[in-house]
Design an enzyme around this catalytic site. Structure first.
Site, PDB file in Angstrom:
ATOM      1  CG  ASP A  13      41.296  -0.091 -46.367  1.00  0.00           C
ATOM      2  OD1 ASP A  13      40.953  -0.322 -47.540  1.00  0.00           O
ATOM      3  OD2 ASP A  13      41.064   0.984 -45.787  1.00  0.00           O
ATOM      4  CG  ASP A  33      46.057   7.922 -52.419  1.00  0.00           C
ATOM      5  OD1 ASP A  33      44.933   7.705 -52.908  1.00  0.00           O
ATOM      6  OD2 ASP A  33      46.810   7.021 -52.002  1.00  0.00           O
TER       7      ASP A  33
END
Length: 257
Positions: A129, A8
């Site tokens: 998500d 990330d």
């Protein structure tokens, strides 16, 4: 089953968030290329990169880091975060990205997803998500009324290469994956599902093997790799291609120490 390390990116650094909260970020390395090489050296065959700044701003931001990672390793990468128009996706493909992950645009502009899947076959994955079964968008800052399973079915019909399913409440928490949600999702579509969020141990990974026949073909592991709770080379031996053996899903973790 593929074990895919996550990197990330926030301000060009490798970080992890807790439940997608930008205020709860922890920097693991200022040099993401170093991290990518580490995972490649340990046997990873694919990497999952998330442009966290991009997810917030709606356009790719960490392009320099992404390009440096691609140049620094010899394995393919997929990238998500802020990919909401064709130009952004083409930009990534021009850098050498193997697969682009769209999320918000799947909810807000499914026609674009259909066009992208037609133009770039097998190169567009959809990131779903979810919070309590409903799809979150715009860097997880908003939650829609769209049901995750229904969106997955629609995206499969539009030509998506795979669904990457993240349970937000479990992401970065080391609380284990949401196997029931994954089971429901994979049972309802014909394309591969990649699990993401909550992996905390080798036992969690072994527990996903029972979902492989349904179409859960891979798992993204983030925080557990950085904390050392999961050793990548051991995980690859346990559930990757050429694994030890097929292990029952509810194996006693004590068998592995």
């Amino acid at each position: 089953m593929d074990v895919i390390p996550a990197i990330d990116l926030l301000d060009g650094r490798c970080v992890r968030l807790y439940q997608g909260d930008y205020q709860q970020s922890q920097v693991y390395n200022d040099n993401p290329v170093e991290v990518a090489r580490q995972w490649a050296d340990q046997g990873a065959t694919y990497l999952h990169l998330v442009d966290l700044d991009g997810a917030k701003q709606g356009k790719p931001v960490n392009l320099a880091s992404i390009e440096a990672i691609i140049r620094g390793i010899s394995i393919p990468v997929q990238v998500g975060g802020g990919l909401r128009d064709r130009a952004s996706i083409v930009q990534l493909f021009n850098l050498g990205v193997d697969r682009a992950i769209v999320g918000t645009v799947a909810v807000e502009n499914p026609t674009l997803v259909k066009e992208l899947c037609a133009e770039f076959p097998r190169k567009i994955a959809v990131g779903i998500d979810a919070r309590n079964g409903k799809v979150a968008t715009r860097g997880w800052l908003e939650t829609s009324e769209v049901i995750a399973t229904e969106l997955a079915q629609e995206m499969a019909q539009l030509g998506a290469a795979a669904i990457i399913y993240t349970d937000i409440h479990r992401d970065g928490t080391l609380s284990g994956p949401n196997r029931e949600a994954l089971r429901e999702l994979a049972s309802n579509i014909e394309i591969p599902v990649i699990a993401s969020g909550g992996i905390s141990s080798l036992t969690d990974l072994l527990g996903l093997l029972s979902l492989e026949p349904l179409g859960v073909t891979g798992v993204i592991v983030g925080k557990a790799l950085y904390t050392g709770d999961v050793d990548l080379s051991e995980a690859l031996r346990a559930i990757g291609p050429g694994r030890w053996q097929d292990v029952p899903p509810d194996i006693d973790s004590s068998l592995f120490g």
